[in-house]
Design a protein around this motif. Structure first.
Motif, PDB file in Angstrom:
ATOM      1  N   THR A   1      42.594  48.935  42.626  1.00  0.00           N
ATOM      2  CA  THR A   1      41.177  48.835  42.965  1.00  0.00           C
ATOM      3  C   THR A   1      41.196  47.233  42.771  1.00  0.00           C
ATOM      4  O   THR A   1      41.815  46.485  41.705  1.00  0.00           O
ATOM      5  CB  THR A   1      40.480  49.219  41.698  1.00  0.00           C
ATOM      6  N   ILE A   2      40.619  46.655  43.980  1.00  0.00           N
ATOM      7  CA  ILE A   2      40.513  45.256  44.119  1.00  0.00           C
ATOM      8  C   ILE A   2      39.059  44.754  44.155  1.00  0.00           C
ATOM      9  O   ILE A   2      38.277  45.539  44.762  1.00  0.00           O
ATOM     10  CB  ILE A   2      41.147  44.853  45.667  1.00  0.00           C
ATOM     11  N   ILE A   3      38.548  44.121  43.373  1.00  0.00           N
ATOM     12  CA  ILE A   3      37.164  43.672  42.997  1.00  0.00           C
ATOM     13  C   ILE A   3      36.893  42.314  43.407  1.00  0.00           C
ATOM     14  O   ILE A   3      37.717  41.327  42.857  1.00  0.00           O
ATOM     15  CB  ILE A   3      36.834  44.063  41.555  1.00  0.00           C
ATOM     16  N   ASN A   4      36.005  42.170  44.166  1.00  0.00           N
ATOM     17  CA  ASN A   4      35.730  40.770  44.389  1.00  0.00           C
ATOM     18  C   ASN A   4      34.427  40.289  43.865  1.00  0.00           C
ATOM     19  O   ASN A   4      33.394  41.025  44.295  1.00  0.00           O
ATOM     20  CB  ASN A   4      35.618  40.277  46.126  1.00  0.00           C
ATOM     21  N   GLN A   5      34.451  39.348  42.964  1.00  0.00           N
ATOM     22  CA  GLN A   5      33.456  38.913  42.162  1.00  0.00           C
ATOM     23  C   GLN A   5      33.095  37.388  42.575  1.00  0.00           C
ATOM     24  O   GLN A   5      33.073  36.382  41.621  1.00  0.00           O
ATOM     25  CB  GLN A   5      33.309  38.824  40.724  1.00  0.00           C
ATOM     26  N   GLY A   6      32.593  37.325  43.935  1.00  0.00           N
ATOM     27  CA  GLY A   6      32.224  35.954  44.068  1.00  0.00           C
ATOM     28  C   GLY A   6      33.406  35.039  44.417  1.00  0.00           C
ATOM     29  O   GLY A   6      34.131  35.295  45.360  1.00  0.00           O
TER      30      GLY A   6
END
Length: 87
Positions: A56-61
């Motif tokens: 799971t790849i999460i981009n937070q800004g």
């Protein structure tokens, strides 16, 4: 990074007029965060490897987080080996 180094030196030097005028977290972020285009390129690359990673790849800004990735997938991606050491 020169700007960060210069700022650090000025706010920690008692002889400097900027002494004690520390940066806020947002000011620091503006100085050191990567350009949006760079984050986008890294996200595109990671997403192209998502199947190998089973992650799971999460981009937070400006922050990218990889969760639940397979260890062997990360090792292949980074071309390295991780080891677990016990005392």
């Amino acid at each position: 990074m020169k700007q960060l180094d210069d700022t650090f030196n000025s706010v920690t030097d008692p002889t400097n007029a900027q002494y004690g005028h520390y940066l806020s977290s947002s000011q620091l972020g503006e100085m050191i965060n990567p350009p949006t285009q760079s984050v986008r390129k890294v996200m595109d690359w990671l997403n192209s490897k998502k199947k190998e990673l089973d992650a799971t790849i999460i981009n937070q800004g400006d922050n990218i987080r990889i969760e639940s990735a397979r260890l062997n997938g990360i090792e292949q991606l980074l071309k390295c080996h991780f080891h677990l050491f016990h005392h």
